[in-house]
Write an enzyme that holds these catalytic residues in place. Structure first.
Site, short mmCIF file in Angstrom:
data_model
loop_
_atom_site.label_atom_id
_atom_site.label_comp_id
_atom_site.label_asym_id
_atom_site.label_seq_id
_atom_site.Cartn_x
_atom_site.Cartn_y
_atom_site.Cartn_z
N ASN A 146 0.89 -1.17 0.00
CA ASN A 146 0.00 0.00 0.00
C ASN A 146 0.93 1.22 0.00
O ASN A 146 1.47 1.60 1.04
CB ASN A 146 -0.88 -0.03 1.26
N ARG A 180 -2.53 -2.23 -3.44
CA ARG A 180 -3.73 -1.42 -3.30
C ARG A 180 -3.59 -0.25 -4.26
O ARG A 180 -2.63 0.52 -4.18
CB ARG A 180 -3.84 -0.90 -1.87
N HIS A 217 -12.63 3.13 -0.72
CA HIS A 217 -12.67 2.17 0.40
C HIS A 217 -13.29 0.84 -0.04
O HIS A 217 -13.79 0.07 0.79
CB HIS A 217 -13.47 2.72 1.61
N ARG A 258 -10.04 16.18 5.93
CA ARG A 258 -10.79 16.50 4.70
C ARG A 258 -12.19 17.01 5.05
O ARG A 258 -12.80 16.55 6.02
CB ARG A 258 -10.92 15.25 3.83
N GLU A 307 -8.19 -4.91 4.71
CA GLU A 307 -8.00 -4.67 3.27
C GLU A 307 -6.83 -5.48 2.73
O GLU A 307 -6.87 -5.95 1.59
CB GLU A 307 -7.76 -3.17 3.04
#
Ligand code: AMP
Length: 406
Positions: free
Chosen positions: A11, A98, A186, A246, A384
């Site tokens: 990742n 990823r 996601h 964010r 993940e």
């Protein structure tokens, strides 16, 4: 000695490259044997690795081993050398990455080829903060170990099942056709939850499930029978919920105002909306939910309240997208660990029949709903990396069976 197949899961971000190593043959017996990262990319790279019991296997600077501060190929070369040296009894058979954006083209994981890499590079303008680093890591690995099969797994792919109206902005059709549409992110986390929930609660296999992925990045997904029907993130990972730094959903008129009245350009807006807003912007203190929950500062309390309010408000919108609600799942850093946030979100959804049991919630049980709750509520740790490892295995098996068939 029989060697176990190992999969390197990557990742890659702007200043760090997180990795895991999984061993095993089929999806169910895959196990993570190492987790680690190369941090400080571009400044002072450092290599860290821990085993499954979180014992430190390595923690060292990459200074003085011929690795330039931004030389990803040399860093991955170091990692491969470390794996060969330290993980005797394993044989690295593939790497899975990823990748944040698969555009409209990639609805499932794909084996990397030079042509695929080029397509992924062309998507950089859609995800300029993440995609370049994902692509750079794949290129670097191909450079140091060209024979190693690589698989790209996309954060957007799971949402390709959404109906047209969930994916479309009310913009002129020519812009939609260019790819200015809602993609959602996601997806690897949601896909993992879609597989895991029916293992925990088989009666939920065909249900309308709201999944709350609440972490430093946060989004919600409406799932029906394990397929995404709507999500709060859109064209970028900025839309939807307020996050650590964010903004989440914002009236686009604000951006026009800031450009016109404050002379802000794209870079300034990007910095404002990605890095200075959300929990950090509202609290003026921190992007970390733990710090805000522990703080006495009223601005910290307001930031937490705004977050929980938006989770509940957008959850209700997603319930409409699914035509009802049968279950709620909390996952990711905040969703898995913060009982107070779960309580507050559940309270705001009580009109839908959601109620959590305080003791089960505090204990982080797998099912935290109160006996009288019409809607079961679950806490499921996401994974993940396991999802990527399992896809990597699947894509390799597919490509070897198609080679045999040909
Ligand atoms: P993630 O991006 O999924 O790794 O989530 C990271 C975020 O989870 C951090 O920024 C923390 O704010 C949050 N977090 C982790 N543990 C807790 C906790 N016990 N209570 C509240 N927030 C937490």
């Amino acid at each position: 000695m029989q060697q176990r197949d190992a999969y390197l899961i990557v990742n890659a971000g702007s200043s760090s490259l997180k990795f895991s190593i999984f061993c095993g043959g089929s999806g169910s017996d895959l196990s993570a044997i190492v987790n680690g990262q190369i941090s400080g990319i571009g400044t002072a790279p450092r290599f860290e690795a821990k085993d499954a019991a979180r014992h430190v296997l390595a923690d060292r600077s990459l200074d003085g081993v011929g690795v330039g501060a931004a030389d990803r190929a040399a860093m991955l070369g170091f990692l491969l050398g470390w794996i060969a040296e330290e993980l005797k009894g394993t044989r690295l058979v593939a790497a899975g990455h990823r990748v944040v954006h698969g555009g409209t083209r990639f609805a499932k994981p794909v084996r990397l080829t030079p042509a695929v890499l080029e397509e992924l590079e062309a998507l950089i303008p859609l995800a300029p903060l993440h995609q370049p680093h994902n692509v750079a890591a794949m290129r670097a690995l191909a450079e140091v170990y060209p024979a190693l099969p690589q698989v790209a797994c996309f954060d957007t792919a799971f949402h390709q099942s959404q109906p047209w109206q969930s994916q479309t902005f009310a913009l002129p059709r020519a812009l939609t056709a260019e790819g200015i549409r809602r993609y959602g992110f996601h997806g690897l986390s949601y896909e993992y939850i879609a597989q895991r929930l029916p293992q925990i609660a088989p009666e939920m296999a065909d249900a309308r499930v709201l999944v709350c992925h609440l972490g430093s990045g946060s989004s919600l997904c409406a799932m029906r029978a394990g397929k995404s029907v709507d999500t709060t993130m859109g064209f970028t990972a900025l839309d939807g919920l307020p996050m650590g730094t964010r903004s989440g959903v914002i009236d686009p008129g604000v951006l026009i105002y800031l450009m016109r009245e404050k002379g802000m350009g794209a870079d300034e807006l990007e910095a404002l909306l990605y890095h200075q807003s959300g929990l950090l912007g509202v609290s003026g203190l921190s992007n970390d939910m733990r710090a805000l929950l522990d703080s006495e500062n009223p601005h910290a309390a307001e930031a937490v309240e705004l977050f929980c309010f938006q989770v509940a408000k957008q959850a209700a919108a997603l319930a409409a997208s699914m035509g009802g609600l049968d279950a709620v799942v909390f996952t990711a850093g905040v969703g898995e660990n913060s009982a107070p946030v779960r309580t507050r979100v559940a309270e705001k959804l009580s009109w839908l029949g959601v109620a959590v049991d305080p003791a089960a919630n505090r204990a982080r049980a797998a099912r935290i709903s109160a006996a009288e709750s019409r809607i079961p509520v679950f806490v499921i740790p996401t994974d993940e990396e396991r999802m990527i490892a399992s896809h990597t295995l699947g894509v390799l098996a597919e490509s070897s069976s198609s080679i045999k068939a040909a």
